[in-house]
Write an enzyme that holds these catalytic residues in place. Sequence first.
Site, PDB file in Angstrom:
ATOM      1  N   ARG A 121     -36.479   8.248  33.821  1.00 31.47           N
ATOM      2  CA  ARG A 121     -36.561   9.615  34.345  1.00 31.47           C
ATOM      3  C   ARG A 121     -37.652  10.321  33.566  1.00 31.47           C
ATOM      4  O   ARG A 121     -37.429  10.751  32.432  1.00 31.47           O
ATOM      5  CB  ARG A 121     -35.201  10.291  34.119  1.00 31.47           C
ATOM      6  CG  ARG A 121     -35.034  11.648  34.757  1.00 31.47           C
ATOM      7  CD  ARG A 121     -33.855  12.369  34.141  1.00 31.47           C
ATOM      8  NE  ARG A 121     -34.238  13.019  32.900  1.00 31.47           N
ATOM      9  CZ  ARG A 121     -33.435  13.208  31.859  1.00 31.47           C
ATOM     10  NH1 ARG A 121     -32.193  12.784  31.867  1.00 31.47           N
ATOM     11  NH2 ARG A 121     -33.873  13.819  30.774  1.00 31.47           N
ATOM     12  N   HIS A 173     -33.756  16.332  33.081  1.00 34.58           N
ATOM     13  CA  HIS A 173     -32.563  15.981  33.848  1.00 34.58           C
ATOM     14  C   HIS A 173     -32.483  16.826  35.119  1.00 34.58           C
ATOM     15  O   HIS A 173     -32.325  16.309  36.223  1.00 34.58           O
ATOM     16  CB  HIS A 173     -31.302  16.178  33.005  1.00 34.58           C
ATOM     17  CG  HIS A 173     -30.043  16.041  33.800  1.00 34.58           C
ATOM     18  ND1 HIS A 173     -29.637  14.839  34.329  1.00 34.58           N
ATOM     19  CD2 HIS A 173     -29.132  16.952  34.207  1.00 34.58           C
ATOM     20  CE1 HIS A 173     -28.510  15.018  35.022  1.00 34.58           C
ATOM     21  NE2 HIS A 173     -28.196  16.297  34.956  1.00 34.58           N
ATOM     22  N   TYR A 212     -34.012  16.518  22.979  1.00 31.62           N
ATOM     23  CA  TYR A 212     -33.332  15.266  22.619  1.00 31.62           C
ATOM     24  C   TYR A 212     -34.192  14.008  22.685  1.00 31.62           C
ATOM     25  O   TYR A 212     -33.717  12.941  22.334  1.00 31.62           O
ATOM     26  CB  TYR A 212     -32.088  15.071  23.496  1.00 31.62           C
ATOM     27  CG  TYR A 212     -32.333  15.172  24.996  1.00 31.62           C
ATOM     28  CD1 TYR A 212     -32.841  14.075  25.696  1.00 31.62           C
ATOM     29  CD2 TYR A 212     -32.074  16.340  25.690  1.00 31.62           C
ATOM     30  CE1 TYR A 212     -33.070  14.171  27.062  1.00 31.62           C
ATOM     31  CE2 TYR A 212     -32.295  16.443  27.057  1.00 31.62           C
ATOM     32  CZ  TYR A 212     -32.785  15.356  27.733  1.00 31.62           C
ATOM     33  OH  TYR A 212     -33.011  15.442  29.081  1.00 31.62           O
TER      34      TYR A 212
HETATM   35  C1  LIG Z   1     -17.626  13.846  36.670  1.00 36.14           C
HETATM   36  C2  LIG Z   1     -18.854  14.500  36.140  1.00 36.14           C
HETATM   37  N1  LIG Z   1     -19.006  14.654  34.820  1.00 36.14           N
HETATM   38  C3  LIG Z   1     -20.108  15.263  34.318  1.00 36.14           C
HETATM   39  C4  LIG Z   1     -21.069  15.746  35.150  1.00 36.14           C
HETATM   40  C5  LIG Z   1     -22.302  16.455  34.571  1.00 36.14           C
HETATM   41  N2  LIG Z   1     -23.470  15.605  34.717  1.00 36.14           N
HETATM   42  C6  LIG Z   1     -24.301  15.734  35.747  1.00 36.14           C
HETATM   43  S1  LIG Z   1     -25.485  14.560  35.769  1.00 36.14           S
HETATM   44  C7  LIG Z   1     -24.905  13.871  34.331  1.00 36.14           C
HETATM   45  C8  LIG Z   1     -25.566  12.673  33.753  1.00 36.14           C
HETATM   46  C9  LIG Z   1     -25.554  11.520  34.682  1.00 36.14           C
HETATM   47  O1  LIG Z   1     -26.363  10.506  34.186  1.00 36.14           O
HETATM   48  P1  LIG Z   1     -26.743   9.222  35.041  1.00 36.14           P
HETATM   49  O2  LIG Z   1     -25.511   8.707  35.707  1.00 36.14           O
HETATM   50  O3  LIG Z   1     -27.484   8.310  34.166  1.00 36.14           O
HETATM   51  O4  LIG Z   1     -27.658   9.766  36.222  1.00 36.14           O
HETATM   52  P2  LIG Z   1     -29.085  10.447  36.112  1.00 36.14           P
HETATM   53  O5  LIG Z   1     -28.846  11.932  36.030  1.00 36.14           O
HETATM   54  O6  LIG Z   1     -29.781   9.896  34.926  1.00 36.14           O
HETATM   55  O7  LIG Z   1     -29.760  10.088  37.379  1.00 36.14           O
HETATM   56  C10 LIG Z   1     -23.800  14.566  33.881  1.00 36.14           C
HETATM   57  C11 LIG Z   1     -23.059  14.224  32.658  1.00 36.14           C
HETATM   58  C12 LIG Z   1     -20.873  15.568  36.534  1.00 36.14           C
HETATM   59  N3  LIG Z   1     -21.762  16.018  37.430  1.00 36.14           N
HETATM   60  N4  LIG Z   1     -19.765  14.942  36.996  1.00 36.14           N
END
Ligand SMILES: Cc1ncc(C[n+]2csc(CCOP(=O)(O)OP(=O)(O)O)c2C)c(N)n1
Lengths: 325, 325, 342, 342
Positions: free
Chosen positions: C245, C249, C258
């Site tokens: 990425r 985020h 970070y």
């Molecule tokens: C159940 C849940 N917990 C926490 C979040 C908050 N949150 C949104 S995106 C994210 C990180 C997800 O990381 P990843 O699965 O690697 O996907 P990326 O964003 O890197 O595409 C978090 C913790 C959420 N949306 N849903």
Amino acid sequence: MSEVTLAAAINAGLSEALDADERVVLIGEDIGTTGGVFRVTDGLQQRFGAERVIDAPVAESGIVGAAFGMAVGGLIPVVEIQFMGFTYPAYDQLISHVSRIRNRSRHRFTAPLVVRVPYGAGIGAAEHHSESMEAAFAHVPGLKVVVPSTPYDAKGLLRSAIADPDPVVFLEPIRLYRSVKEELPPEPFTVPLGAAEVARPGTDVTLIAYGAMMKEVRAAAHVLAERGVDAEVIDLRSLVPLDSDAIIGSVIRTGRAVVVHEAHRTAGFGAEITAQIQEKALYSLLAPVERVTGWDIVVPLRRAEKHYVPTVDNIVAAAERTMRS
Amino acid sequence: MSEVTLAAAINAGLSEALDADERVVLIGEDIGTTGGVFRVTDGLQQRFGAERVIDAPVAESGIVGAAFGMAVGGLIPVVEIQFMGFTYPAYDQLISHVSRIRNRSRHRFTAPLVVRVPYGAGIGAAEHHSESMEAAFAHVPGLKVVVPSTPYDAKGLLRSAIADPDPVVFLEPIRLYRSVKEELPPEPFTVPLGAAEVARPGTDVTLIAYGAMMKEVRAAAHVLAERGVDAEVIDLRSLVPLDSDAIIGSVIRTGRAVVVHEAHRTAGFGAEITAQIQEKALYSLLAPVERVTGWDIVVPLRRAEKHYVPTVDNIVAAAERTMRS
Amino acid sequence: MEMLQILAPDGTLTGEAPLSVDEVRRLFRAMVAGRAYDHKATAMQKQGRLATYASFEGQEAAQIGSVAALEERDWVVGTYRDAAAMWFHGYPWVNLILGRTGDERGGHAPDGVNVMPPSITVGAHMIHAVGLGWSERLLGSDAVAMTYFGDGATSEGDFHEAMNFAGVYRTPTVFVCQNNGWAISMPTSRQTASETIAQKAIAYGMPGVRVDGNDLLAMYQVSRDAVARARAGEGPTLIEAVTYRVGPHTTTDDPDRYRDGEEAAEWRSRDPIARVRAYLQADGAWDAEWEADIEQTEHDAVERAVDEAEALEPFGAGEIFDAMYAEPTPQLIEQRDKSIGR
Amino acid sequence: MEMLQILAPDGTLTGEAPLSVDEVRRLFRAMVAGRAYDHKATAMQKQGRLATYASFEGQEAAQIGSVAALEERDWVVGTYRDAAAMWFHGYPWVNLILGRTGDERGGHAPDGVNVMPPSITVGAHMIHAVGLGWSERLLGSDAVAMTYFGDGATSEGDFHEAMNFAGVYRTPTVFVCQNNGWAISMPTSRQTASETIAQKAIAYGMPGVRVDGNDLLAMYQVSRDAVARARAGEGPTLIEAVTYRVGPHTTTDDPDRYRDGEEAAEWRSRDPIARVRAYLQADGAWDAEWEADIEQTEHDAVERAVDEAEALEPFGAGEIFDAMYAEPTPQLIEQRDKSIGR
Ligand SMILES: Cc1ncc(C[n+]2csc(CCOP(=O)(O)OP(=O)(O)O)c2C)c(N)n1
Ligand SMILES: Cc1ncc(C[n+]2csc(CCOP(=O)(O)OP(=O)(O)O)c2C)c(N)n1
Ligand SMILES: [Mg+2]
Ligand SMILES: [Mg+2]
């Protein structure tokens, strides 16, 4: 025709639904070869095959989540969760996905599934096996919540729930599975969701309940009658949609109400009913609406369970208190 | 001294608690290097180290379950769940384990943990980011549920929650994180759990609310005052334990009440408050208790969110309706 | 575990190309379209026209290379970061933009488009793809479901349950994990102690493959094979697409808090679009004019979608009640009436 | 994956014994005690003196062999089927019986006994062991936590989250899966498509070992090693103990509905107690009189616990309110008053 239990009525309802519509599938833990912990699905896998009556791994969130996908894909899954205490791992799937897909896709996708859940105490079961957390489902927009108390209603409401285009949490009172019996018509029938039933007409006080508590409430009305109090008994049958008109209409006539449930008192569904009564019938009220409920404690285990579950006496006493004003 | 936001007050409370007691640890997603999605834990990992301010994998059930084990083992974990919409995967751990361990072990094991949860709508966030499901926690025996609405209370209640020997769900109104400010005393202080506050004394009608809605309710009292209605405003601060005496005492004096929350109406916590009022103050009521709440729909997204969240006008109108009787 | 690569970072082939040059041009164009959308959405958010936005810049090959292996009847079940895959499978830009403006109508895919609204909760949606594929099979279709998720999502219990169900029932599911190195501030190395995501497949008795997620051709090949297996009733596959990425985020995130800027810069130099460009150019199948042309066309299509989305009147106070159930409950009717009047 | 065995079914050694003969006699006696309790509890349930009961017959070696590797300061976090392990670690029979009669006081382990009340929900408790071990480490102790669970429990999302946390934070946790072939009516082969449970460890970057769960010595050895690793800060281990539930799931279950009686009969012949008996006998360290003697003594101890449990007055209407919080809330006080009066 012979009398059937509530468990057998549900079995018959499932069997008819499986027969009537190929899209209906059942999924749950141990529902196949054993017919479920309460034998409610007895014989169905044998009859309809393991592709349609699906034994699932021990994973409630997965079961509900998979059933959600199936429902979106065009099936009509009827899930069994073994006990209400095991629905909590699936709470996220129910709230975040099952209840919302119609709204978040503005009707493009829907989840016409049914989640069958044995609930309630009274059989001296182990920890986590005596829960009555219906309020936690009734508070979730997008779900319907249905609770039968008789074999007829159980079968009729189940057929309606399966036919309903939206997700239904279908609560089955464990204590009544085999303790109530009645004859059922041989032909298929339905009972509409959202319609309460006046289980006993009366003029002095309205007793409002559903599911597991109906037996006690009916008995309480009987005792009250002997004591000269003519109680009207309302069996809600659905919590969502709620038949508010039936409740309000009755209380306006009687001026007194007792709301009964086995669930914990604080923020239980009885609070909602009470709130609606005072909103819409305050000036008819001759006494405060009484709530007779389980306490705000974990349901005690077998040796002390009886101190938790509301009794006929508790209900009678509450009704009599309302009569004193 | 300068004014601090609610977010900063919580940060200060956490920092003090980490300083005061080595057993206090924080755990949550992204709380370390980034200081959390709302920067509430900003700087704490840098100060107290990654062993005590723990960045966790994306697994809410695991976070709460691990914190539970830590608490039983002698630590005092303060969990952050990023948004209330992500607490549901942890619902089972909270109900089945966290809330029950004291009872199931008859005081031998306890879970003195705090689960911090940003909640509420009003910032036009994405799906699942605007939830107000406090009723689903308040209905669970064994949990305490606390909701501050000011920086002072946020810090004081947080310190009490951390010191409390039982598990506390600590709800933080997202909308107020940075929109309310006040000066705080330099020395540590606490605000007791279970004590409501009369945010504004008044004689005509009692407005009862908590957390995210307090700003609107205070403003409504102001508008009402201009229109000649002297509203008493009660900020509950805790839902469990609930300060019923404060509510009932006030309504007995004013004879009128409006209960306000952002959560869905059906089976929301307002129903409980309303039910208690009619139980204990029916004969003082001059008008039905009004509930001003969010609707029974998924909180709409940004473009239509305003149609969901109760407004000052809604509250004023409800209070005025009660004045008409 | 080995990581499959077909197109080296400099655009040279290290294996046999699974696609004709024409097909590669088509997918190149799709990646360009995805990036046009991504840049537009990021810009719009800065102007306050969108709620938060999650950029997928750098992940175009992972998404287009995989989704291109699907037939129209197949399903796509993705996240907030999978707009390119969703769009390629028929979900219009206007829907994606609407969703990001904060409008539920974004979730209404056109009839016949088998794409679920993007999942905002992390981890819960993969099991939906399991259920969808399962329903297709029970209804007699050979359609498969492809689900997208991140490295962070593999920590959720629902990932495990989805993988386990797919393994046990051999559902026609293709699990595409875009391991983009980060879950907000959490690096993949702290998300799991497993050396790779792909090896997690072993726990479910299904094949797991690790692939260069910035390599369009490798992505396509493993996806094509996984789809073929699923369609043939041979069960699910886990694909770990190793990518990055490069942006924040979401638009509210500040990666400098970070991570090291160099890491992102390094990955920017492994841009998946540039890699295919180099490949096509070496083949004589690319020129700057063509790219400028498709870029303009795709950009215009996004602009039109933006206009369309922004022209739509927001819901009124009554409309928010309209899609909770097929028929509103009496309670909702009462509330709607109050809402219109309140 | 290979399955470690040290004691062949006929009681002969196939490797080096990790325990002295005296130690083996001690653990043999513990297995005999476990069985005495198990038989007594099953009988009591038939007489209506207990709620449902879950027999662990046939799993004595899996439990005793593993728990014997712990020190007193370590933790045991098990299920409704792990009474032998809990008891060996200090949880009195009277507590276990009380719990089964339906009395919360069963959950009150004596002070200093680090055994959690048995988990009735499947799968949720392993993460508690992760948290417990973690807290020990943060508090400066080297105590470890051993958690017991079944094959069925590995399907729950919480299993995955527990394993993942343990892997990432290298917590001092020993995961003991008693793969007893069945989760109620579901055979392990339908619970997961993974060939073994042990290999699931790979998904979490931790070692997984497969061991003959009916072999006391093998169980002890792998457990001792796992505990040593955990104590040394080298992280968690997953142990798959291959065993069998020879009885019904619980006393309300009828295994004839879903499985072949021959399978259970076959496993009965691989009884873990008989195996150790044969080993000791060959060594001259066993005679029938000694076994009869310990059996009687252990049986008597169970009987005394039963008497003690049954002599306890059930809670009155007021006492059920006493342990929800350290101090009851005003609501609870009001309810208690009502309850006593009602
Ligand atoms: C159940 C849940 N917990 C926490 C979040 C908050 N949150 C949104 S995106 C994210 C990180 C997800 O990381 P990843 O699965 O690697 O996907 P990326 O964003 O890197 O595409 C978090 C913790 C959420 N949306 N849903
Ligand atoms: C969350 C949850 N779901 C379902 C159940 C019902 N249930 C009790 S035991 C059991 C099977 C567990 O099998 P396994 O983990 O293999 O343990 P075993 O009983 O074989 O020792 C099930 C499904 C439960 N107690 N908790
Ligand atoms: Mg990621
Ligand atoms: Mg098992």
